[in-house]
Write a protein that holds these residues in place. Structure first.
Motif, short mmCIF file in Angstrom:
data_model
loop_
_atom_site.label_atom_id
_atom_site.label_comp_id
_atom_site.label_asym_id
_atom_site.label_seq_id
_atom_site.Cartn_x
_atom_site.Cartn_y
_atom_site.Cartn_z
N ASP A 56 0.83 -1.21 0.00
CA ASP A 56 0.00 0.00 0.00
C ASP A 56 0.87 1.26 0.00
O ASP A 56 0.55 2.25 -0.66
CB ASP A 56 -0.94 0.02 1.21
CG ASP A 56 -2.07 -0.99 1.07
OD1 ASP A 56 -2.38 -1.41 -0.07
OD2 ASP A 56 -2.67 -1.35 2.10
N LYS A 57 1.95 1.21 0.72
CA LYS A 57 2.89 2.34 0.77
C LYS A 57 3.45 2.63 -0.63
O LYS A 57 3.51 3.79 -1.05
CB LYS A 57 4.02 2.00 1.75
CG LYS A 57 5.02 3.09 1.96
CD LYS A 57 6.04 2.63 3.01
CE LYS A 57 7.12 3.66 3.20
NZ LYS A 57 8.10 3.25 4.21
N GLU A 58 3.82 1.58 -1.35
CA GLU A 58 4.33 1.76 -2.71
C GLU A 58 3.23 2.30 -3.63
O GLU A 58 3.50 3.15 -4.49
CB GLU A 58 4.85 0.44 -3.26
CG GLU A 58 6.15 -0.02 -2.65
CD GLU A 58 6.58 -1.39 -3.13
OE1 GLU A 58 7.78 -1.54 -3.46
OE2 GLU A 58 5.74 -2.32 -3.17
N ARG A 59 2.02 1.82 -3.45
CA ARG A 59 0.90 2.31 -4.27
C ARG A 59 0.68 3.80 -4.05
O ARG A 59 0.44 4.55 -5.00
CB ARG A 59 -0.37 1.54 -3.95
CG ARG A 59 -0.45 0.19 -4.59
CD ARG A 59 -1.83 -0.45 -4.37
NE ARG A 59 -1.89 -1.73 -5.00
CZ ARG A 59 -1.56 -2.87 -4.41
NH1 ARG A 59 -1.19 -2.88 -3.15
NH2 ARG A 59 -1.61 -4.01 -5.07
N ARG A 60 0.73 4.24 -2.78
CA ARG A 60 0.54 5.67 -2.50
C ARG A 60 1.67 6.50 -3.10
O ARG A 60 1.43 7.58 -3.64
CB ARG A 60 0.43 5.90 -0.99
CG ARG A 60 -0.86 5.36 -0.40
CD ARG A 60 -1.07 5.79 1.04
NE ARG A 60 -0.02 5.36 1.95
CZ ARG A 60 -0.03 4.20 2.62
NH1 ARG A 60 -1.05 3.37 2.47
NH2 ARG A 60 0.96 3.88 3.43
N ARG A 61 2.90 6.00 -3.05
CA ARG A 61 4.04 6.71 -3.66
C ARG A 61 3.83 6.79 -5.18
O ARG A 61 4.05 7.83 -5.79
CB ARG A 61 5.34 6.00 -3.34
CG ARG A 61 6.57 6.73 -3.86
CD ARG A 61 7.83 5.94 -3.60
NE ARG A 61 8.08 5.63 -2.22
CZ ARG A 61 8.69 6.43 -1.36
NH1 ARG A 61 9.12 7.59 -1.76
NH2 ARG A 61 8.90 6.06 -0.12
N GLY A 62 3.42 5.68 -5.78
CA GLY A 62 3.16 5.67 -7.22
C GLY A 62 2.01 6.60 -7.59
O GLY A 62 2.07 7.28 -8.62
N MET A 63 0.99 6.64 -6.75
CA MET A 63 -0.15 7.53 -6.99
C MET A 63 0.30 8.99 -6.98
O MET A 63 -0.07 9.78 -7.85
CB MET A 63 -1.23 7.31 -5.94
CG MET A 63 -2.40 8.28 -6.03
SD MET A 63 -3.32 8.17 -7.57
CE MET A 63 -4.27 6.71 -7.25
N ARG A 64 1.12 9.34 -6.00
CA ARG A 64 1.59 10.73 -5.91
C ARG A 64 2.41 11.10 -7.15
O ARG A 64 2.26 12.18 -7.71
CB ARG A 64 2.40 10.95 -4.65
CG ARG A 64 2.75 12.42 -4.43
CD ARG A 64 3.16 12.68 -3.00
NE ARG A 64 3.27 14.10 -2.74
CZ ARG A 64 2.29 14.85 -2.28
NH1 ARG A 64 1.11 14.33 -2.02
NH2 ARG A 64 2.47 16.14 -2.06
N ALA A 65 3.30 10.20 -7.58
CA ALA A 65 4.11 10.47 -8.77
C ALA A 65 3.22 10.64 -10.00
O ALA A 65 3.46 11.52 -10.83
CB ALA A 65 5.11 9.34 -8.99
N THR A 66 2.20 9.82 -10.10
CA THR A 66 1.27 9.88 -11.24
C THR A 66 0.48 11.18 -11.24
O THR A 66 0.36 11.85 -12.26
CB THR A 66 0.32 8.68 -11.20
OG1 THR A 66 1.09 7.48 -11.31
CG2 THR A 66 -0.68 8.73 -12.34
N LEU A 67 -0.08 11.52 -10.07
CA LEU A 67 -0.86 12.75 -9.98
C LEU A 67 -0.01 13.97 -10.30
O LEU A 67 -0.46 14.91 -10.97
CB LEU A 67 -1.48 12.88 -8.58
CG LEU A 67 -2.52 11.82 -8.21
CD1 LEU A 67 -2.91 11.95 -6.74
CD2 LEU A 67 -3.74 11.90 -9.10
N ARG A 68 1.22 13.94 -9.85
CA ARG A 68 2.14 15.05 -10.12
C ARG A 68 2.46 15.14 -11.61
O ARG A 68 2.41 16.21 -12.21
CB ARG A 68 3.42 14.88 -9.32
CG ARG A 68 4.43 15.98 -9.53
CD ARG A 68 5.62 15.79 -8.57
NE ARG A 68 6.62 16.77 -8.80
CZ ARG A 68 7.77 16.54 -9.43
NH1 ARG A 68 8.05 15.33 -9.86
NH2 ARG A 68 8.64 17.49 -9.61
N LYS A 69 2.79 14.00 -12.21
CA LYS A 69 3.15 13.97 -13.63
C LYS A 69 2.00 14.45 -14.52
O LYS A 69 2.19 15.25 -15.43
CB LYS A 69 3.55 12.54 -14.01
CG LYS A 69 3.54 12.23 -15.49
CD LYS A 69 4.76 12.72 -16.19
CE LYS A 69 4.73 12.21 -17.62
NZ LYS A 69 5.64 12.91 -18.45
#
Length: 188
Positions: free
Chosen positions: A149-162
């Protein structure tokens, strides 16, 4: 009701978001594993080289036993960590993570290109369905790797930012990769 071009464009953009986020997750894993394996390789080479250089330079000096003891301890630790890396399959995980990054980045780029410049509806539908089959197979393989879940949240943040998207949780568009208190795009 049949899906129109705008529906497929939205689906393509969503597919690009998911693929990009997954690529960032596996990129972080690959970077971490690469650092670990590089360090093991370096220690594995530098200890014998240093011993050889010391012997060649100083021969058997008074502090030789201390240097040999220190090298033996470092070598034993390195051997234990190398064995651990083989048990935990670091080389295989590094190879998989690197391949997943390439595949997911490719999927994200192709989804984005399809959304940005869609062909006719029939061709768009066909190309989207081909991408979906490939994406589904990649997601199945990636999900076997235990994404947290921690990795998913990090990936989500990177995606939203991009993609400059608003988070469904905190209603903000991330401007950095610094974790926030959000349960959707932070807490990593």
């Amino acid at each position: 009701m049949a899906a129109g071009i705008d529906d497929y464009r939205r689906k393509c953009r969503d597919g690009a978001l998911h693929a990009f986020g997954t690529a960032r997750i596996f990129q972080r894993r690959a970077d971490r594993l690469k650092r670990k394996t590089d360090m093991l390789t370096w220690v594995g080479l530098v200890v014998p080289l240093l011993i050889g250089a010391l012997v060649g330079t100083f021969g058997r000096s008074k502090s030789w036993n201390a240097a040999l003891t220190l090298a033996a301890v470092i070598g034993a630790v390195q051997l234990a960590i190398s064995l651990w890396s083989l048990v935990k399959r670091w080389p295989e995980d590094l190879a998989y993570s690197s391949a997943s990054v390439a595949a997911n980045d490719s999927l994200a780029a192709r989804y984005t290109a399809l959304a940005d410049d869609p062909p006719t509806l029939a061709s768009l539908r066909t190309q989207y369905e081909k991408l979906e089959v490939e994406d589904s197979a990649r997601r199945d393989r990636d999900s076997e790797k235990g994404v947290t879940d921690k990795e998913r949240r990090r990936g989500m943040r990177a995606t939203l930012r991009k993609f400059q998207r608003q988070c469904a949780g905190c209603q903000l568009v991330p401007t950095s990769l610094t974790p926030s208190d959000c349960d959707v795009c932070g807490r990593f």
